[in-house]
Design an enzyme around this catalytic site. Structure first.
Site, PDB file in Angstrom:
ATOM      1  N   CYS A  22     -17.879   0.019 -26.228  1.00  0.00           N
ATOM      2  CA  CYS A  22     -17.452  -0.212 -27.556  1.00  0.00           C
ATOM      3  C   CYS A  22     -15.732   0.056 -27.402  1.00  0.00           C
ATOM      4  CB  CYS A  22     -17.995   0.942 -28.364  1.00  0.00           C
ATOM      5  SG  CYS A  22     -17.337   0.978 -29.996  1.00  0.00           S
TER       6      CYS A  22
ATOM      7  N   ALA B 139      -5.690   0.213  10.017  1.00  0.00           N
ATOM      8  CA  ALA B 139      -4.672   1.627  10.298  1.00  0.00           C
ATOM      9  C   ALA B 139      -5.169   2.571  11.133  1.00  0.00           C
ATOM     10  CB  ALA B 139      -4.534   1.848   9.023  1.00  0.00           C
TER      11      ALA B 139
ATOM     12  N   ARG C 275       0.814  -1.283  -0.144  1.00  0.00           N
ATOM     13  CA  ARG C 275       0.014  -0.037   0.062  1.00  0.00           C
ATOM     14  C   ARG C 275       0.795   1.276  -0.130  1.00  0.00           C
ATOM     15  NH1 ARG C 275      -2.311  -4.280  -0.996  1.00  0.00           N
ATOM     16  NH2 ARG C 275      -4.411  -4.676  -0.048  1.00  0.00           N
TER      17      ARG C 275
ATOM     18  N   ASP D 282     -14.403  -5.483  15.096  1.00  0.00           N
ATOM     19  CA  ASP D 282     -13.575  -5.517  13.632  1.00  0.00           C
ATOM     20  C   ASP D 282     -13.707  -6.978  13.211  1.00  0.00           C
ATOM     21  OD1 ASP D 282     -11.939  -5.854  11.291  1.00  0.00           O
ATOM     22  OD2 ASP D 282     -11.315  -3.714  11.622  1.00  0.00           O
TER      23      ASP D 282
END
Length: 1430
Positions: free
Chosen positions: A998, A842, A424, A868
């Site tokens: 496309c 974090a 990261r 968590d």
């Protein structure tokens, strides 16, 4: 059935449907179950399918029933009308005034008919919706209603993972058989009898198919899966616990072996280190034995000189010594130092100390050089000598030729970056910056709260060595912010006890202690470092050290915090180079034209995004070929779509084509030394609302240092006499500066009051900021602070509790650093707070660290709840600093809570650790009692949906919320205050960028296009087909249901044929052949077909070249097994295809090549009948193609094996996982994307960039996380204090790369005022307000609401259940009016209110009091909360 009266309906026509024989009452029951009459369970079990094409509606049972006879048609028509009118609130159907018209009108299929309505609307709320999302019934349902009625769904993969089930458990092989057919099957087939013995007790589970990534995904109801798991395992929790115990035992055994290996490696590395010291001693000579040659030419000439004389550049941080070779060279500044030949190795100086902390030589792994090759002494890498030991145990060194050893060293230092750890961060800094960081040596001075925060962030980022200096003994008040100190460390040298704990953060960053009593006594020892960071240092020492460093090319960062005040100073010397000031990706675009004046236009009026002074280069320009010389050209912006490049004379006349790309030009900065900057400071403003604050604090901070020099210590907390002296000193400093600085007496005194304060959030803010400046200095990435930044958060001071000298005096506790600022009374209030932290990643780790340091919830009534559901992964360790390698695989919430309790033992017994996701599915866990017991909530989530849900719960329960997020160097914080501010959900992020189909299919022009195409190919090959095959094998009448779905029947049948018949691999060799054919199909055949349809010289209808502008003419590729990309594609495709079929791969290159060599790939010939869409604006010629040939469909169907012939067989879908480097997922996407890029001559992307784009990775770095979390906790101080003035709160926006800091007041929540029929005005907060009512009767509620608020209620609903409407006839409302509201809800919805639910939400509509009001003038009143008083 027996009690139902038989129908007297006369059948007047030949029965066409077997339903004609069923009594009318039964018919009505059947019809009633064919539609979702606001009863989710019936809708779930419904077998109808209303999917339809634009041309021909699909057949529905109603159609068959109505076609049976006229009588039945009338019955069905009447029933449809009844349904439409009964539910007119959602269908908007009103009875026609003309009864004749009503009788003749078709309410089945006609305009406004029931089936027509159902095909376009959600059958629950009536909103327009084309989303056929209800499990297996084909009816349309919007996303919100789907979530409301079936919130607890679970995918097949989740079911297998969470409950340890197999496909056979979820789809029992014999669940479709029963009665005589089952008995016959069991007697005639021993294999079936065996299966029945194994799976006969299992029930058939209800399931459905949802679309994800355009791929059908099987979904179950969680309660059904749990019941099935109980049948399979018995006690599910015990079974899962036993399985987890086995896994944990394996993990423990693996960890034990790893520890043993690490101990063994440690011994070897220490031996290598000892040998390295001897080698180092033999490889240096005094500087006096070399000669200096001045160099004043350019860098390129310098490089040329080195090349001509076979010299190598050697980074050397010490001017006194130089490595010896046949020819030695040292580069420092603008000079070359070259050794004279044949200098003897004599007169060695004493060696500097070895920089590693004793016993902490890190295990470096295979991607990093051994510690014997790490820097020793003054920073030189040691010679990798051969080390031997004689019989006496004495170590001998095998002397090698110095020049050859130097070459080996240079090769050894080019170690790879461990992407699994730094993944990261790499997306923030890039490989080059990380490599430069990995060669730097950093010294951090001062290890109180701020110093350890800086050291922590630098260690996590990864540098070559980190050295700490702080010989002072730890004091109890240091524990206010120093999270690596423990109570038993008091009295010990701070550096000695801190270094081992910092070294645990990153095995690639050796951490040592600078052994010295004073830095200023011998300044030459600083030469071994590239950066010196000073904290907790006197101004006198700062000046001495900073000036020496400036003179010797050593970068300096100085940071200080005093309570809620802080500052940072940087000095990166003269001519400092910033390689990339912003970190943003270079802009690029397609050129539409260049005129003779040099005005460049972007294609299709696309905003170029460039700024004046930017530099760009051109490629592929036709006509003005001189622009393609690669020389960066400075531009001047003329408009959002145009810019000028100046004089283009002599470059020709522009014809067509061309790409422009922004070039990041280096920026050169000159920094002044601290001694000059103290007199004439240059500021970076941190808060534009305090524009005059930096100059005042500049004088105030110098006054504090002067006070310390005079008194020997900082001013006492809240002492007025000390504050007066500091003010006087500040006034003298301001006067001496010669600047017109007007000091605010109150501000300077407040600085004095707080000088001894040591707050963890301030340390986090400046620790993240200072560490980022260190990384900027050694990497050249991002623009540094130049040169001062001051910041304060005086708004965080409490107003509800007293602050005095008595309140703020030290008490001999770990919280003295905070009490000095806020006082004891506020500390007690903070200790008894109840906070909920959602997420332990974090931001969560940084948050819980801050909370532990400030003593949040450590009191008798305090409580922290932390949840968590995620487990720790290795890539987390680079930012989530509470976790260690031994924690990988464990729950984040558990490890974070234990780490916080280790930091502050006062938290023991005050943290609740949960592993539940906060979502609608867990409202029985996070119920009303839970939310009502909280004081505030903090989000630490990286998922927008999860943050939104928590935000909505906070709004509902009126709880303050602190939200924050980071994206690389960018970060933001938001404060949500009940009844005052907007919420997180009030603003919506812009949608993700998407590309026209496309463009992706035929005309890519950017690498992002090819990566998106490759990822879609990944799902098309390895996920979607497996799901389709499994659905065919598992679902009854799967093909019949597919026939009712227009447009994809042939595609589905062809997929089944390919994966079950023609392309079913029997071994891995077949998989290799399949991968090779896919290469041919996409990179040769498809390109040849495209060029056949549109040759390279073709023109548009306007006469312009077809292949121009964004359309890049491709070239077909010829397969070359020696081309790494070609080979990688085939190998990855073969492995993933083999995974689908559970085939063991053989990845030996020789074997793969042998299979490829014997293949015979047929030659391709373009098909004239193929049509290709030429432009996104044109209709797709294949969208409404010819009807599928029924004969072809039948033939394909006949070729398919019967599902009952493949009992037990399933394909294994590939679930995309970006962080596993062994699963071939990113390998396939990288190869597939780059091959397509080669087709179209687009610049390819490496695996790292492809992983970033395809995996949608969010870049992250520890410095930003620390800083943002500090800002959040500063806002938490205010919430705990109970501040009601919204102007005291700050939403923050930062970008450390620029650097930029912006703060603003939270946005006020929207308000509205309505005037009722009784003349009363009703003012409401449109976000936070609601009406509340006790569980009274419906009649009482209607009367009470009108009396209190002046509005007459016309409609009441709960969810999708309509409880009351004013247009209901009296016969329908007479039974409802006397009912209590809770009873009414349960009766009408036919569902009991869950036991954990203490309230029910009622939505109301009211009558507009003004009869002349326009129809669109709605009165949007808040919802009503029915309190159940449980």
């Amino acid at each position: 059935m027996a009690n139902i009266k038989k129908s007297t309906v006369t059948v007047t026509a030949e029965p066409k449907d077997h339903l004609t024989a069923i009594p009318t009452e039964v018919q009505h029951l059947i019809i009633g179950n064919l539609l979702a009459t606001h009863e989710p369970n019936k809708a779930f079990e419904c077998i109808g399918n209303l999917a339809t094409s634009k041309k021909t509606p699909a057949s529905h049972p109603f159609d068959s029933l109505a076609a049976t006879c006229k009588t039945f048609r009338g019955e069905v028509n009447q029933w449809c009308l009844l349904f439409l009118t009964n539910h007119s609130t959602i269908t908007n159907c009103k009875p026609l005034k003309n009864s004749k018209n009503q009788a003749e009108r078709n309410f089945i299929r006609g305009r406004g008919g029931l089936l027509t309505w159902c095909e376009k609307h959600c059958v629950f709320c009536g909103k327009k919706s084309a989303r056929s999302a209800i499990l297996m019934n084909g009816l349309h349902c919007c996303t919100d209603c789907d979530k409301e009625h079936w919130p607890d769904k679970i995918t097949k993969t989740q079911a297998k993972k969470e409950y340890d089930l197999r496909d056979d458990h979820l789809h029992p092989p014999l669940a479709h058989h029963s009665g005589p057919s089952l008995a016959k099957l069991l007697t005639t087939s021993p294999a079936m009898a065996k299966l029945y013995k194994k799976f006969g007790s299992l029930s058939k589970l209800r399931y459905g198919t949802y679309m994800a990534h355009n791929v059908p995904t099987t979904m179950f109801l969680r309660k059904d899966v749990l019941a099935q798991a109980q049948r399979v395992h018995g006690d599910v929790e015990a079974h899962l616990a036993a399985k987890e115990a086995k896994k944990q035992a394996k993990r423990d055994e693996k960890a034990r072996k790893a520890r043993e290996a690490a101990v063994a490696l440690d011994i070897i590395q220490q031996q290598q280190a000892a040998a390295a010291l001897q080698a180092y001693a033999a490889a240096i000579v005094p500087l006096s034995q070399v000669v200096q040659q001045p160099w004043d030419q350019s860098q390129s000439e310098f490089d040329k000189f080195l090349s001509q004389h076979a010299l190598d550049k050697i980074a050397n941080p010490d001017d006194d010594v130089i490595r010896v070779g046949d020819t030695g060279v040292k580069e420092r500044g603008c000079s070359i130092i070259a050794k004279q030949p044949s200098t003897p190795l004599t007169s060695l100086d004493p060696l500097p100390p070895f920089p590693h902390y004793p016993g902490k030589i890190a295990k470096l792994g295979t991607k990093r050089r051994h510690s014997g090759e790490e820097p020793v002494g003054n920073g030189y890498p040691a010679h990798p000598k051969k080390v031997m030991t004689d019989i006496n145990g004495n170590m001998e060194v095998d002397e090698a030729h110095p020049q050859s050893e130097l070459a080996k060293l240079k090769e050894a230092t080019n170690g790879e970056i461990d992407e699994s750890l730094y993944s990261r961060q790499l997306y923030v800094l890039g490989h080059e910056a990380m490599k430069r960081m990995g060669a730097s040596h950093i010294l951090v001075v001062g290890l109180r709260g701020l110093g350890v925060e800086i050291a922590k962030n630098i260690a996590l980022a990864g540098v070559k060595s980190l050295t700490l200096f702080d010989p002072k003994p730890a004091a109890i008040q240091d524990l206010s912010a120093q999270f690596f100190l423990h109570p038993e460390d008091v009295g010990k040298p701070r550096a000695a006890v801190t270094a081992p704990r910092v070294s645990e953060l990153n095995p690639y960053t050796p951490v040592g202690v600078h052994e010295s009593d004073s830095l200023t006594a011998d300044l030459a020892q600083l030469r071994r470092y590239q950066v010196v960071v000073l904290t907790d240092t006197t101004l006198k020492d700062q000046l001495t050290i900073a000036d020496y460093c400036h003179q010797n090319g050593i970068f300096v960062v100085i940071a200080d915090t005093f309570g809620l005040f802080g500052s940072i100073f940087t000095d990166f010397g003269k001519n400092f180079t910033v390689g990339d000031a912003t970190g943003e990706n270079p802009l690029s675009g397609i050129v539409a034209g260049v005129d003779q004046d040099g005005l460049v236009s972007a294609l299709d009026e696309t905003r170029h995004g460039l700024e004046d002074g930017d530099f760009i280069t051109f490629t592929e320009v036709e006509g003005m070929e001189g622009l393609n010389d690669g020389v960066p050209r400075k531009i001047t912006v003329k408009g959002p779509y145009t810019f000028s490049i100046g004089d283009v004379s002599g470059l020709g006349v522009y014809k067509r084509g061309g790409l422009y790309t922004q070039v990041k030009m280096p920026k050169f900065l000159d920094f002044e030394p601290l001694s000059q900057q103290l007199k004439k400071p240059e500021y970076v403003v941190s808060d534009f609302a305090k524009f005059d604050r930096p100059a005042q604090l500049h004088a105030g901070f110098q006054a504090l240092h002067a006070f310390v020099e005079k008194r020997g210590d900082l001013p006492r907390p809240h002492n007025d006499s000390d504050a007066a002296e500091v003010l006087k000193l500040a006034q003298e400093v301001a006067k001496a500066s010669g600047e017109d600085v007007e000091l605010d007496e109150k501000l300077i005194k407040e600085l004095s009051y707080q000088a001894r304060g040591d707050l963890c959030p301030m340390a986090a803010f400046f620790g993240g900021l200072a560490a980022q400046e260190v990384l900027k200095s050694v990497s050249g990435k991002f623009h540094p602070i130049k040169q001062w930044l001051y910041f304060d958060s005086l708004e965080s001071l409490p107003t509800s509790s007293t602050r005095s000298e008595e309140q703020c005096k030290p008490l001999g506790t770990r919280y003295d650093g905070q009490i000095a600022v806020f006082g004891k009374e506020y500390q007690d209030k903070l200790a008894n707070y109840k906070e909920f932290l959602v997420g332990a990643g974090a931001i969560g780790c940084e948050m819980i660290k801050n909370w532990a340091m400030i003593g949040l919830a450590t009191g008798p009534k305090g409580r922290i709840t932390l949840t968590d559901m995620d487990q720790i992964e290795r890539s987390n360790l680079n930012r989530q600093f509470l976790f260690r390698p031994k924690d990988v695989g464990k729950l984040k919430s558990e490890c974070a809570a234990l780490a916080a309790q280790a930091m502050n033992p006062d938290l023991k017994g005050h943290i609740d650790m949960l592993k539940d996701r906060v979502s609608q599915e867990t409202e029985h866990v996070f119920n009303e009692t839970f939310w009502e017991g909280l004081d505030a909530v903090t989000n630490a989530l990286d998922n927008v949906d999860a943050r939104t849900y928590v935000d909505r719960r906070c709004v509902f329960f009126h709880k303050p919320l602190l939200d924050s997020g980071t994206l690389g160097t960018k970060g933001n914080t938001q404060v949500v205050l009940p009844r005052q501010t907007e919420s997180y959900s009030s603003s919506v992020d812009p949608p993700e960028q998407s590309f026209p189909m496309c463009t992706l299919r035929s005309f890519p022009n950017r690498i992002e296009h090819t990566i998106a195409w490759a990822k879609d190919l990944f799902h098309t090959y390895f996920a979607g087909p497996a799901e389709i095959v499994n659905s065919y094998l598992e679902k009854e009448n799967y093909l019949a249901s597919q026939q009712r779905q227009s447009g994809n029947e042939k595609q589905t049948l062809e997929t089944l044929r390919d994966y079950l018949v023609t392309e079913w691999p029997k071994d891995f060799d077949t998989c290799i052949e399949w991968g090779r054919m896919q290469f041919e199909k996409h990179y040769n055949n498809a390109i040849q077909q495209l060029l056949y349809n549109f040759p390279k010289d073709s023109k548009t209808s306007s006469g312009q070249p077809f292949w121009s502008g964004p359309k890049r003419a491709p070239d077909a590729l010829r397969f070359d097994p020696n081309n790494p990309t070609h080979y990688s594609f085939v190998l990855a495709a073969a492995n993933l295809h083999a995974f689908n079929y559970s085939i063991q791969p053989i990845n030996d290159r020789k074997h793969v090549i042998s299979v490829l060599d014997r293949m015979n790939v047929p030659e391709f010939r373009p098909d004239p009948g193929v049509k290709i869409q030429a432009d996104d604006k044109e209709p797709d010629p294949n969208a409404n193609g010819v009807q599928d040939d029924e004969e072809d469909l039948k033939n394909i169907t006949k070729s398919l094996p019967r599902p009952d012939s493949l009992v037990g067989f399933r394909l294994e879908p590939v679930e995309f996982e970006k962080d596993d480097d062994t699963n071939f997922h990113i390998d396939f996407i990288t190869a597939a994307s780059n091959l397509r890029a080669e087709n179209y001559k687009i610049q390819t992307a490496d695996r790292h960039k492809t992983k970033f784009i395809a995996g949608k990775i969010i870049p992250a770095i520890a410095t930003t996380t620390a800083l943002v979390t500090g800002l959040v906790v500063l806002e938490l101080y205010k919430i705990i204090d109970g501040k009601t003035d919204i102007e005291q709160y700050k939403n923050g926006f930062v970008n450390l790369a620029l650097p930029f800091f912006g703060f603003s007041e939270p946005i006020v929540s929207p308000k509205a005022t309505y005037k009722g029929g009784n003349g009363k005005e009703l003012t409401i907060d449109k976000l936070w307000d609601r009406f509340e009512t006790d569980d009274v009767t419906l009649k009482e509620f209607l009367a009470d609401f009108e009396e209190k608020h002046g509005f007459k209620i016309t409609m009441i609903s709960s969810g999708v259940t309509l409880l009351y409407a004013s247009f209901y006839p009296a016969s329908r409302t007479k039974d409802r009016l006397p009912m209590k509201l809770s009873t009414l809800v349960e009766t009408i919805s036919t569902k009991p209110i869950p036991d954990h639910q203490k309230n029910v939400i009622l939505d109301i509509a009211v009558e507009h009091p003004d009869e002349d009001a326009a129809d669109d003038e709605d009165i949007d009143l808040p919802y009503v909360m029915l309190k159940l008083n449980k």
